[in-house]
Motif scaffolding. Structure first.
Motif, PDB file in Angstrom:
ATOM      1  N   ALA A  21       0.714  -0.779  -0.033  1.00  7.19           N
ATOM      2  CA  ALA A  21      -0.023  -0.196   0.020  1.00  7.19           C
ATOM      3  C   ALA A  21       1.550   1.331   0.325  1.00  7.19           C
ATOM      4  O   ALA A  21       0.886   2.272  -0.275  1.00  7.19           O
ATOM      5  N   THR A  22       2.406   1.733   0.642  1.00 11.33           N
ATOM      6  CA  THR A  22       2.680   2.148   0.556  1.00 11.33           C
ATOM      7  C   THR A  22       4.217   2.371  -0.561  1.00 11.33           C
ATOM      8  O   THR A  22       5.047   3.550  -0.091  1.00 11.33           O
ATOM      9  N   ARG A  23       4.590   1.381  -0.727  1.00  7.69           N
ATOM     10  CA  ARG A  23       5.326   0.726  -1.661  1.00  7.69           C
ATOM     11  C   ARG A  23       6.341   0.827  -0.530  1.00  7.69           C
ATOM     12  O   ARG A  23       7.623   1.684  -1.529  1.00  7.69           O
ATOM     13  N   SER A  24       6.504   0.558   0.606  1.00  9.78           N
ATOM     14  CA  SER A  24       8.136   0.947   1.364  1.00  9.78           C
ATOM     15  C   SER A  24       8.725  -0.370   1.706  1.00  9.78           C
ATOM     16  O   SER A  24       7.752  -1.365   1.894  1.00  9.78           O
ATOM     17  N   GLY A  25       9.626  -0.877   2.016  1.00 10.92           N
ATOM     18  CA  GLY A  25       9.961  -1.883   2.502  1.00 10.92           C
ATOM     19  C   GLY A  25      11.607  -1.938   2.993  1.00 10.92           C
ATOM     20  O   GLY A  25      12.578  -1.047   2.021  1.00 10.92           O
ATOM     21  N   TRP A  26      11.945  -3.304   3.402  1.00 10.80           N
ATOM     22  CA  TRP A  26      13.560  -3.293   2.817  1.00 10.80           C
ATOM     23  C   TRP A  26      13.729  -4.564   2.866  1.00 10.80           C
ATOM     24  O   TRP A  26      12.806  -5.687   2.278  1.00 10.80           O
ATOM     25  N   SER A  27      14.749  -5.192   2.576  1.00 11.81           N
ATOM     26  CA  SER A  27      15.518  -6.460   1.942  1.00 11.81           C
ATOM     27  C   SER A  27      16.800  -6.542   2.317  1.00 11.81           C
ATOM     28  O   SER A  27      17.361  -5.454   2.089  1.00 11.81           O
ATOM     29  N   VAL A  28      17.024  -7.553   3.180  1.00 12.36           N
ATOM     30  CA  VAL A  28      18.613  -7.550   3.534  1.00 12.36           C
ATOM     31  C   VAL A  28      19.216  -9.636   2.905  1.00 12.36           C
ATOM     32  O   VAL A  28      18.432 -10.221   3.325  1.00 12.36           O
ATOM     33  N   VAL A  29      20.381  -9.293   2.734  1.00 17.99           N
ATOM     34  CA  VAL A  29      21.181 -10.310   1.780  1.00 17.99           C
ATOM     35  C   VAL A  29      22.500 -10.188   2.977  1.00 17.99           C
ATOM     36  O   VAL A  29      23.264  -9.813   2.577  1.00 17.99           O
ATOM     37  N   VAL A  30      22.416 -11.210   3.004  1.00 19.38           N
ATOM     38  CA  VAL A  30      23.293 -12.376   3.704  1.00 19.38           C
ATOM     39  C   VAL A  30      24.032 -13.534   3.303  1.00 19.38           C
ATOM     40  O   VAL A  30      23.276 -13.835   2.260  1.00 19.38           O
ATOM     41  N   THR A  31      25.675 -13.449   1.992  1.00 22.26           N
ATOM     42  CA  THR A  31      26.314 -14.686   1.313  1.00 22.26           C
ATOM     43  C   THR A  31      27.401 -15.032   2.020  1.00 22.26           C
ATOM     44  O   THR A  31      27.964 -13.744   3.127  1.00 22.26           O
ATOM     45  N   GLY A  32      27.429 -16.198   2.562  1.00 20.20           N
ATOM     46  CA  GLY A  32      28.639 -16.931   3.320  1.00 20.20           C
ATOM     47  C   GLY A  32      28.502 -18.128   3.380  1.00 20.20           C
ATOM     48  O   GLY A  32      27.887 -18.719   3.232  1.00 20.20           O
ATOM     49  N   GLN A  33      29.211 -18.801   4.321  1.00 13.80           N
ATOM     50  CA  GLN A  33      29.760 -20.099   3.788  1.00 13.80           C
ATOM     51  C   GLN A  33      28.437 -20.778   5.159  1.00 13.80           C
ATOM     52  O   GLN A  33      28.609 -20.064   5.712  1.00 13.80           O
ATOM     53  N   ALA A  34      27.833 -21.875   4.936  1.00 12.36           N
ATOM     54  CA  ALA A  34      27.310 -22.810   5.727  1.00 12.36           C
ATOM     55  C   ALA A  34      27.861 -23.971   6.218  1.00 12.36           C
ATOM     56  O   ALA A  34      28.253 -24.749   6.032  1.00 12.36           O
ATOM     57  N   THR A  35      27.670 -24.024   7.292  1.00 13.31           N
ATOM     58  CA  THR A  35      28.271 -24.968   7.987  1.00 13.31           C
ATOM     59  C   THR A  35      27.103 -25.727   9.214  1.00 13.31           C
ATOM     60  O   THR A  35      26.359 -24.964   9.694  1.00 13.31           O
ATOM     61  N   VAL A  36      26.920 -26.921   9.447  1.00 14.69           N
ATOM     62  CA  VAL A  36      26.742 -27.224  10.569  1.00 14.69           C
ATOM     63  C   VAL A  36      27.217 -27.129  11.388  1.00 14.69           C
ATOM     64  O   VAL A  36      28.197 -27.952  11.270  1.00 14.69           O
ATOM     65  N   VAL A  37      26.696 -27.331  12.381  1.00 12.83           N
ATOM     66  CA  VAL A  37      27.927 -26.959  14.111  1.00 12.83           C
ATOM     67  C   VAL A  37      27.437 -28.253  14.714  1.00 12.83           C
ATOM     68  O   VAL A  37      26.707 -29.279  14.935  1.00 12.83           O
ATOM     69  N   THR A  38      29.052 -28.553  14.791  1.00 12.83           N
ATOM     70  CA  THR A  38      29.203 -29.957  15.160  1.00 12.83           C
ATOM     71  C   THR A  38      29.784 -29.985  16.431  1.00 12.83           C
ATOM     72  O   THR A  38      30.082 -30.535  17.332  1.00 12.83           O
ATOM     73  N   ASP A  39      30.340 -29.418  17.094  1.00 13.53           N
ATOM     74  CA  ASP A  39      30.578 -28.432  18.676  1.00 13.53           C
ATOM     75  C   ASP A  39      28.789 -29.036  19.472  1.00 13.53           C
ATOM     76  O   ASP A  39      28.174 -28.294  19.380  1.00 13.53           O
ATOM     77  N   PRO A  40      29.284 -30.247  20.872  1.00 12.60           N
ATOM     78  CA  PRO A  40      28.453 -30.317  21.614  1.00 12.60           C
ATOM     79  C   PRO A  40      28.406 -29.119  22.305  1.00 12.60           C
ATOM     80  O   PRO A  40      26.780 -28.939  22.759  1.00 12.60           O
ATOM     81  N   ALA A  41      29.445 -28.409  23.125  1.00 13.31           N
ATOM     82  CA  ALA A  41      29.216 -27.691  23.973  1.00 13.31           C
ATOM     83  C   ALA A  41      27.977 -26.222  22.992  1.00 13.31           C
ATOM     84  O   ALA A  41      27.350 -25.684  22.644  1.00 13.31           O
ATOM     85  N   GLU A  42      28.257 -26.158  21.765  1.00 14.60           N
ATOM     86  CA  GLU A  42      28.071 -25.190  20.455  1.00 14.60           C
ATOM     87  C   GLU A  42      26.548 -25.501  20.446  1.00 14.60           C
ATOM     88  O   GLU A  42      25.457 -24.903  20.479  1.00 14.60           O
ATOM     89  N   HIS A  43      26.097 -26.647  20.329  1.00 13.88           N
ATOM     90  CA  HIS A  43      24.868 -27.617  20.000  1.00 13.88           C
ATOM     91  C   HIS A  43      24.171 -27.258  21.436  1.00 13.88           C
ATOM     92  O   HIS A  43      22.363 -26.567  21.507  1.00 13.88           O
ATOM     93  N   GLU A  44      24.593 -27.340  21.896  1.00 13.87           N
ATOM     94  CA  GLU A  44      23.710 -27.570  23.662  1.00 13.87           C
ATOM     95  C   GLU A  44      23.309 -25.144  23.863  1.00 13.87           C
ATOM     96  O   GLU A  44      21.916 -25.447  24.159  1.00 13.87           O
ATOM     97  N   ARG A  45      24.026 -24.983  23.075  1.00  9.52           N
ATOM     98  CA  ARG A  45      23.913 -23.459  24.014  1.00  9.52           C
ATOM     99  C   ARG A  45      22.922 -23.092  22.716  1.00  9.52           C
ATOM    100  O   ARG A  45      21.634 -22.374  23.011  1.00  9.52           O
ATOM    101  N   LEU A  46      22.956 -24.044  21.752  1.00 13.59           N
ATOM    102  CA  LEU A  46      22.385 -23.172  20.590  1.00 13.59           C
ATOM    103  C   LEU A  46      20.440 -23.736  20.715  1.00 13.59           C
ATOM    104  O   LEU A  46      19.366 -23.132  19.993  1.00 13.59           O
ATOM    105  N   SER A  47      20.895 -24.837  21.732  1.00 14.54           N
ATOM    106  CA  SER A  47      19.097 -25.932  21.859  1.00 14.54           C
ATOM    107  C   SER A  47      18.947 -24.860  22.409  1.00 14.54           C
ATOM    108  O   SER A  47      17.094 -24.773  22.260  1.00 14.54           O
ATOM    109  N   GLN A  48      19.499 -23.568  23.873  1.00 11.35           N
ATOM    110  CA  GLN A  48      18.679 -23.368  24.706  1.00 11.35           C
ATOM    111  C   GLN A  48      18.361 -21.554  23.547  1.00 11.35           C
ATOM    112  O   GLN A  48      17.469 -21.284  24.121  1.00 11.35           O
ATOM    113  N   ALA A  49      19.079 -20.885  23.058  1.00  8.85           N
ATOM    114  CA  ALA A  49      19.026 -19.505  22.946  1.00  8.85           C
ATOM    115  C   ALA A  49      19.008 -19.963  21.518  1.00  8.85           C
ATOM    116  O   ALA A  49      18.866 -18.633  20.778  1.00  8.85           O
ATOM    117  N   GLY A  50      19.344 -20.531  20.309  1.00 11.71           N
ATOM    118  CA  GLY A  50      18.620 -20.305  19.273  1.00 11.71           C
ATOM    119  C   GLY A  50      17.950 -19.978  18.830  1.00 11.71           C
ATOM    120  O   GLY A  50      16.623 -20.059  19.701  1.00 11.71           O
TER     121      GLY A  50
END
Length: 140
Positions: free
Chosen positions: A79-108
């Motif tokens: 309706a107002t012809r307004s808005g925004w768009s953001v693009v992030v480009t970078g390498q994707a990796t699966v988190v394999t560190d158990p401590a990091e996985h646990e942290r993300l399970s709580q806060a991710g």
């Protein structure tokens, strides 16, 4: 004629601030040598990486682990012809560190889909670009 202030590029901090408010974005990647786009909910980590929570046996994980992808989120008001768009480009990796996985399970990110098993995928924010459109109206 277009208003001069109708379009502007956003700097990295402003782009990340807007991105953090979006509930859903799109992962852009290659699947079987063809472009693919998948909508997915996400969150930003403290280092500005995009975090995804998904199933370990998903096609997405197999397609993007260890490769460069793009992630895009936006918000527009037709309706107002307004808005925004953001693009992030970078390498994707699966988190394999158990401590990091646990942290993300709580806060991710949470998933809108029910998942029996969970993996987290981190997309590094190596390049961040953003654009904002403020009510651009051209003359007929």
């Amino acid at each position: 004629m277009f208003k001069k202030d109708a379009f502007r590029a956003l700097d990295r901090p402003e782009s990340l601030r807007l991105l953090a408010k979006a509930p859903v974005g799109r992962v852009v990647y290659t699947r079987q040598a063809l472009p693919a786009v998948l909508p997915i909910n996400f969150s930003l980590d403290t280092d500005a990486s995009v975090l995804l929570r998904t199933s370990p046996d998903s096609d997405l994980v197999r397609a993007i682990d260890g490769v460069v992808v793009a992630f895009e989120a936006d918000e527009f008001d037709a309706a107002t012809r307004s808005g925004w768009s953001v693009v992030v480009t970078g390498q994707a990796t699966v988190v394999t560190d158990p401590a990091e996985h646990e942290r993300l399970s709580q806060a991710g990110p949470t998933s809108w889909m029910p998942l029996r098993e969970v993996v987290f995928v981190r997309i590094e924010s190596e390049m961040v670009t953003g654009r904002e459109l403020n009510g651009a109206r051209g003359n007929p």
